[in-house]
Each structure stands twice: as C-alpha cells, then as structure tokens.
Design a protein around this motif. Structure first.
Motif, PDB file in Angstrom:
ATOM      1  N   ASP A 172       0.939  -1.236  -0.032  1.00 27.25           N
ATOM      2  CA  ASP A 172       0.164  -0.171   0.043  1.00 27.25           C
ATOM      3  C   ASP A 172       0.822   1.358  -0.225  1.00 27.25           C
ATOM      4  OD1 ASP A 172      -2.548  -1.299  -0.191  1.00 27.25           O
ATOM      5  OD2 ASP A 172      -2.848  -1.500   2.030  1.00 27.25           O
ATOM      6  N   ARG A 173       2.039   0.947   0.479  1.00 30.86           N
ATOM      7  CA  ARG A 173       2.903   2.304   0.443  1.00 30.86           C
ATOM      8  C   ARG A 173       3.517   2.567  -0.822  1.00 30.86           C
ATOM      9  NH1 ARG A 173       4.681   0.541   6.009  1.00 30.86           N
ATOM     10  NH2 ARG A 173       6.536  -0.293   4.972  1.00 30.86           N
ATOM     11  N   ARG A 174       4.004   1.272  -1.638  1.00 29.18           N
ATOM     12  CA  ARG A 174       4.508   1.611  -2.947  1.00 29.18           C
ATOM     13  C   ARG A 174       3.686   1.494  -4.036  1.00 29.18           C
ATOM     14  NH1 ARG A 174       7.730   1.795   0.373  1.00 29.18           N
ATOM     15  NH2 ARG A 174       9.826   0.886   0.673  1.00 29.18           N
ATOM     16  N   PHE A 175       2.559   1.273  -3.893  1.00 27.02           N
ATOM     17  CA  PHE A 175       1.171   1.383  -4.729  1.00 27.02           C
ATOM     18  C   PHE A 175       0.163   2.100  -4.325  1.00 27.02           C
ATOM     19  CE2 PHE A 175       3.902  -2.650  -5.667  1.00 27.02           C
ATOM     20  CZ  PHE A 175       3.889  -2.711  -6.801  1.00 27.02           C
ATOM     21  N   PRO A 176      -0.619   2.531  -5.343  1.00 27.22           N
ATOM     22  CA  PRO A 176      -1.865   3.062  -4.975  1.00 27.22           C
ATOM     23  C   PRO A 176      -2.826   2.265  -4.030  1.00 27.22           C
ATOM     24  CG  PRO A 176      -1.766   3.336  -7.259  1.00 27.22           C
ATOM     25  CD  PRO A 176      -0.622   2.374  -6.702  1.00 27.22           C
ATOM     26  N   LYS A 177      -2.894   3.045  -2.917  1.00 26.94           N
ATOM     27  CA  LYS A 177      -3.586   2.120  -1.623  1.00 26.94           C
ATOM     28  C   LYS A 177      -5.042   1.603  -2.206  1.00 26.94           C
ATOM     29  CE  LYS A 177      -4.894   2.638   3.315  1.00 26.94           C
ATOM     30  NZ  LYS A 177      -4.878   3.492   4.497  1.00 26.94           N
ATOM     31  N   TRP A 178      -5.938   2.193  -2.901  1.00 24.61           N
ATOM     32  CA  TRP A 178      -7.094   1.563  -2.949  1.00 24.61           C
ATOM     33  C   TRP A 178      -7.183   0.711  -4.039  1.00 24.61           C
ATOM     34  CZ3 TRP A 178      -9.354   2.486   1.314  1.00 24.61           C
ATOM     35  CH2 TRP A 178      -9.345   3.443   2.048  1.00 24.61           C
TER      36      TRP A 178
ATOM     37  N   ILE B  34      -9.548  -6.319  -0.587  1.00 25.93           N
ATOM     38  CA  ILE B  34     -10.039  -5.395  -2.006  1.00 25.93           C
ATOM     39  C   ILE B  34     -11.400  -4.962  -1.387  1.00 25.93           C
ATOM     40  CG2 ILE B  34     -10.700  -5.334  -4.218  1.00 25.93           C
ATOM     41  CD1 ILE B  34      -8.390  -7.475  -4.835  1.00 25.93           C
ATOM     42  N   PHE B  35     -12.313  -5.771  -0.824  1.00 22.72           N
ATOM     43  CA  PHE B  35     -13.617  -5.600  -0.619  1.00 22.72           C
ATOM     44  C   PHE B  35     -13.755  -4.662   0.465  1.00 22.72           C
ATOM     45  CE2 PHE B  35     -14.964  -9.819  -2.464  1.00 22.72           C
ATOM     46  CZ  PHE B  35     -15.307  -9.431  -3.544  1.00 22.72           C
ATOM     47  N   LYS B  36     -12.744  -4.664   1.678  1.00 26.72           N
ATOM     48  CA  LYS B  36     -12.844  -3.746   2.545  1.00 26.72           C
ATOM     49  C   LYS B  36     -12.255  -2.483   2.041  1.00 26.72           C
ATOM     50  CE  LYS B  36     -10.210  -3.007   7.107  1.00 26.72           C
ATOM     51  NZ  LYS B  36      -9.350  -3.424   7.745  1.00 26.72           N
ATOM     52  N   ASN B  37     -11.579  -2.282   1.084  1.00 25.72           N
ATOM     53  CA  ASN B  37     -11.002  -1.017   0.682  1.00 25.72           C
ATOM     54  C   ASN B  37     -12.127  -0.516  -0.211  1.00 25.72           C
ATOM     55  OD1 ASN B  37      -8.463  -1.128   1.852  1.00 25.72           O
ATOM     56  ND2 ASN B  37      -7.380  -1.858  -0.148  1.00 25.72           N
ATOM     57  N   ILE B  38     -12.836  -1.128  -0.945  1.00 29.66           N
ATOM     58  CA  ILE B  38     -13.846  -0.754  -1.560  1.00 29.66           C
ATOM     59  C   ILE B  38     -14.889  -0.160  -0.891  1.00 29.66           C
ATOM     60  CG2 ILE B  38     -15.869  -1.362  -3.214  1.00 29.66           C
ATOM     61  CD1 ILE B  38     -13.988  -3.283  -4.620  1.00 29.66           C
ATOM     62  N   HIS B  39     -15.222  -1.075   0.297  1.00 31.72           N
ATOM     63  CA  HIS B  39     -16.251  -0.608   1.202  1.00 31.72           C
ATOM     64  C   HIS B  39     -15.909   0.793   1.893  1.00 31.72           C
ATOM     65  CE1 HIS B  39     -19.692  -0.414   3.917  1.00 31.72           C
ATOM     66  NE2 HIS B  39     -18.792  -0.687   5.160  1.00 31.72           N
ATOM     67  N   GLN B  40     -14.572   0.925   2.302  1.00 27.73           N
ATOM     68  CA  GLN B  40     -14.037   1.982   2.889  1.00 27.73           C
ATOM     69  C   GLN B  40     -14.119   3.397   1.981  1.00 27.73           C
ATOM     70  OE1 GLN B  40     -10.293   0.905   4.584  1.00 27.73           O
ATOM     71  NE2 GLN B  40     -11.165   0.261   6.499  1.00 27.73           N
ATOM     72  N   ALA B  41     -13.795   2.832   0.789  1.00 25.91           N
ATOM     73  CA  ALA B  41     -13.917   4.199  -0.190  1.00 25.91           C
ATOM     74  C   ALA B  41     -15.197   4.774  -0.472  1.00 25.91           C
ATOM     75  CB  ALA B  41     -13.145   3.422  -1.524  1.00 25.91           C
ATOM     76  N   SER B  42     -16.247   3.720  -0.417  1.00 21.11           N
ATOM     77  CA  SER B  42     -17.424   4.144  -0.683  1.00 21.11           C
ATOM     78  C   SER B  42     -18.056   5.021   0.579  1.00 21.11           C
ATOM     79  CB  SER B  42     -18.217   2.886  -0.817  1.00 21.11           C
ATOM     80  OG  SER B  42     -19.817   3.184  -0.928  1.00 21.11           O
ATOM     81  N   LEU B  43     -17.696   4.428   1.870  1.00 24.87           N
ATOM     82  CA  LEU B  43     -17.966   5.286   3.032  1.00 24.87           C
ATOM     83  C   LEU B  43     -17.445   6.581   2.961  1.00 24.87           C
ATOM     84  CD1 LEU B  43     -17.906   2.609   5.784  1.00 24.87           C
ATOM     85  CD2 LEU B  43     -20.053   3.542   4.610  1.00 24.87           C
ATOM     86  N   GLN B  44     -16.130   6.645   2.510  1.00 23.33           N
ATOM     87  CA  GLN B  44     -15.498   7.937   2.711  1.00 23.33           C
ATOM     88  C   GLN B  44     -16.159   8.864   1.608  1.00 23.33           C
ATOM     89  OE1 GLN B  44     -11.464   7.384   2.065  1.00 23.33           O
ATOM     90  NE2 GLN B  44     -10.788   9.603   2.350  1.00 23.33           N
ATOM     91  N   ALA B  45     -16.439   8.184   0.331  1.00 17.93           N
ATOM     92  CA  ALA B  45     -17.085   9.228  -0.739  1.00 17.93           C
ATOM     93  C   ALA B  45     -18.283   9.811  -0.137  1.00 17.93           C
ATOM     94  CB  ALA B  45     -17.161   8.333  -2.058  1.00 17.93           C
ATOM     95  N   GLU B  46     -19.118   8.844   0.505  1.00 17.27           N
ATOM     96  CA  GLU B  46     -20.453   9.185   1.118  1.00 17.27           C
ATOM     97  C   GLU B  46     -20.413  10.237   2.148  1.00 17.27           C
ATOM     98  OE1 GLU B  46     -24.564   7.068   3.089  1.00 17.27           O
ATOM     99  OE2 GLU B  46     -22.785   6.142   2.526  1.00 17.27           O
ATOM    100  N   LYS B  47     -19.417  10.088   3.104  1.00 18.79           N
ATOM    101  CA  LYS B  47     -19.186  11.161   4.008  1.00 18.79           C
ATOM    102  C   LYS B  47     -18.810  12.418   3.339  1.00 18.79           C
ATOM    103  CE  LYS B  47     -16.160  11.926   8.068  1.00 18.79           C
ATOM    104  NZ  LYS B  47     -14.929  11.713   8.657  1.00 18.79           N
ATOM    105  N   MET B  48     -17.685  12.459   2.362  1.00 15.35           N
ATOM    106  CA  MET B  48     -17.404  13.565   1.751  1.00 15.35           C
ATOM    107  C   MET B  48     -18.570  14.175   0.866  1.00 15.35           C
ATOM    108  SD  MET B  48     -14.486  14.140  -1.192  1.00 15.35           S
ATOM    109  CE  MET B  48     -13.430  13.312  -0.080  1.00 15.35           C
TER     110      MET B  48
END
Length: 358
Positions: free
Chosen positions: A76-82, A153-167
């Motif tokens: 995750d530090r060397r590649f795009p995290k999501w 991957i599913f966890k990241n997708i869910h977190q990205a979705s929650l982050q987008a919704e929060k934003m």
C-alpha cells in the motif's frame, strides 16, 4: 471519554486477536489432517507427532497472517492504496510465497528434524515428503493469499464508498450552510428597502411591518443551525413572511395553503418554503390584473408540492439554478428521497419530500 475510547480500542484489539487465533487454529487442524491423509492414507498417527504438527501448524498459520498484513502494508505504501492491479497482486504473491516458505522451514521442517529426525513417519522417502509438503505449501499459500486479498479489496472498496458518501454529505452540509448564510441577508435587505419606503407613507403600517419582520427574522436566527424544522413551525414563519411580501406586491400575489393537520408535525429543511416562493416571484410577472397564484399542498406520496401558474418575464432573468440545486443537496444530506422541479402543462411544479421525525 478517554476511558471509554481506550475500552473500545481494547475490545477491538481483543476481538481481532480472537479472530486471528481462531482462524489459525482451524487452518492448522485442516492442514495437519489433510497432509496426514495424503502421506499416510489416514488421518490419525503417532500422538507425539500429531500434537507437534498441530502446534507448529498453528504457529505457522498465525505467522502467515501477521506476515500478510505487513506485506499488504508495504504494498500500500509502494502502490496506490485503493487499487489492486496485476503488478501489485503478483509482487505481493511472490513476497508471501517466499515468506511462507521461510516460516515453514523455520517453524515446521527444522524443528521436526531436530526433535524426531524425520519430518513425517510415512512410507514415502524424505525427498518425496518434502516435494509433497512443498507442493501443498505452494497451493495453500496461493489460496490463502488470494482469499485474504479478496477480503482486503472488498474492505477497501467499502471504506472508499463510505469515505465518498461522507465527503458528499459534508459538501451538501457546507452548501446548506452557505445557502442559509446567503438567504438571511438577502431577505433582510429586501425587507429593509420596503420598510424605508413605508415609514414616510404609512407609519402605522411601518410599525406592523417591523413587528412581522422581527418575528420572521427571529425564526431565521433561531433555526439557522437546524437541519430540519416542523412544517407547522415553517408555516408560522411563512405567514409572517407573506405579510411582508404582501406589502411589497399588494394584490399581485395569491397564495393558497391547503395542508392536512396530520402532516404539520412532519419535517423539512428550514427556509425551504420561503426560497421556493421567492423563486416563483423572481421568475414570473406579477400584476393586479394577472396575479401570480401559488398553491401549497401535500400529495398522495407525502410530498410537499409548491405550484405556480407560468407568467414568465419577457426580460427573463438568467437562472443559475443555485437555489434549487442547494435544496436538492440539502435533501441529499437528509434523505434518499428525490426532489422534483419542472414545468407541467401551464404550471411550474416543485415537489419536496416531507420527512417523518425519528
């Protein structure tokens, strides 16, 4: 508050640890008996070997998980995290296979050699045992890595979705706050202009106008921080507001409010009705001969409807749509129910959902 937060963190850590131990134990049992069946043709064998194999398999799978977490953190530090592309997946798989081989040798193979002289007591030669163990390790580590990566991957997708919704909600709230800060001065500015012209002509009416303006502006100040208010409360403000605009437009505006009593305790964002009435006035011609008719009612779907006859100005003002867009964004912050704005026949129709209190 700090004690609660620490207790919550401790509970999360303990649940995570219990999950890791439980998963490692289950995988150790499956791995030990499956390998035993492939080597011996049966599941049970000498007790001392069985207990040792279960123990070191448990340690091996526990270390697999710890190593996997650190490999994923490194990736995750060397590649795009999501993002999980082919390069990131293959690099991680290779690293995990090398790591799992080292763990197998250090935790399982070498201790077995030191304690028992043989890795397994089986009809197979040492070389065949090692080949079979290595093949099994390669297959199991690939499956293990694939399953954990899928969850990651599913966890990241869910977190990205929650982050987008929060934003999105934060943006809607910011627009809501901006709208309220814009409505207040605009409303006050128009009212003060009317009051200035009214004072020399009719001091008594100017006094009544000041009272209603005070009542209306008190509503604005009291509810400017609220996300929602009762429809009944909004209507009390609208009656004061109508007195003010009736002075401005005399008999050029006709407002008909027909709302059922059982909906007066439902909710809507504050100043919504005022904005919709102001919007109708802004874009239509008002005259005593052809007054603007605005109807406010609730339809069968519990939508608050505000309709007006179309009397579009010849010098039609360019509409930015900011006001209606802000209403839509405000509702997007509060509910999934859509808003509706548009021309229907000879009327302009607005439909906004009334919300029930929780």
């Amino acid at each position: 508050m700090k004690v609660k937060l620490m207790r919550k963190r401790t509970n999360v850590i303990m649940r995570h640890l219990a999950f890791k131990i439980g998963a490692a134990l289950v995988l150790a049992i499956v791995w030990t008996f499956l390998l035993a069946y492939l080597l011996f043709g049966y599941f049970l064998y000498q007790t001392e070997h069985l207990l040792f194999d279960l123990a070191n398999s448990f340690v091996m799978f526990y270390l697999f998980y710890e190593g996997y977490i650190r490999i994923i953190t490194f990736l995750d530090r060397r590649f795009p995290k999501w993002q999980m592309n082919a390069e990131k997946y293959i690099v991680g798989l290779v690293l995990f296979k090398v790591y799992s081989l080292l763990v197998f040798v250090l935790v399982s193979f070498l201790p077995a050699r030191l304690l028992f002289g043989d890795v397994f007591i089986s009809p197979l030669s040492d070389a065949a045992e090692l080949r079979l163990s290595f093949i099994m390790l390669v297959l199991v580590s690939a499956l293990y890595y694939g399953i954990l990566t899928s969850f990651h991957i599913f966890k990241n997708i869910h977190q990205a979705s929650l982050q987008a919704e929060k934003m999105q909600k934060e943006i809607a709230q910011a627009q809501f706050d901006t709208l309220k800060s814009q409505v207040n001065p605009h409303f006050l500015f128009n009212s003060l202009n009317v009051l200035t012209s009214l004072i020399p002509l009719d001091p008594d009416m100017a006094e009544k106008f000041t009272e209603q303006l005070s009542k209306a502006y008190r509503y604005v100040l009291e509810h400017k921080a609220d996300d929602m208010v009762l429809l009944k409360t909004e209507l009390e403000f609208i009656h004061a507001y109508l007195f003010l605009i009736d002075i401005r437009f005399k008999d050029k505006l006709k407002l008909n409010i027909n709302l059922p009593a059982d909906r007066l305790h439902w909710l809507l964002p504050p100043l919504t009705l005022q904005l919709l009435i102001e919007n109708a006035i802004k874009h239509n011609v008002l005259s005593k001969k052809s007054p603007l008719h605005i109807d406010i009612f609730v339809d069968e779907n519990d939508y608050l409807c505000v309709t007006n006859n179309l009397q579009v100005r010849d010098d039609k003002m360019i509409s930015t749509g900011v006001g209606l867009r802000n209403i839509t964004n405000r509702y997007g912050y509060l509910t999934d129910k859509p808003t509706h704005f548009g021309v229907e026949g000879k009327s302009y129709v607005t439909k906004i959902p009334l919300l029930q209190s929780v």
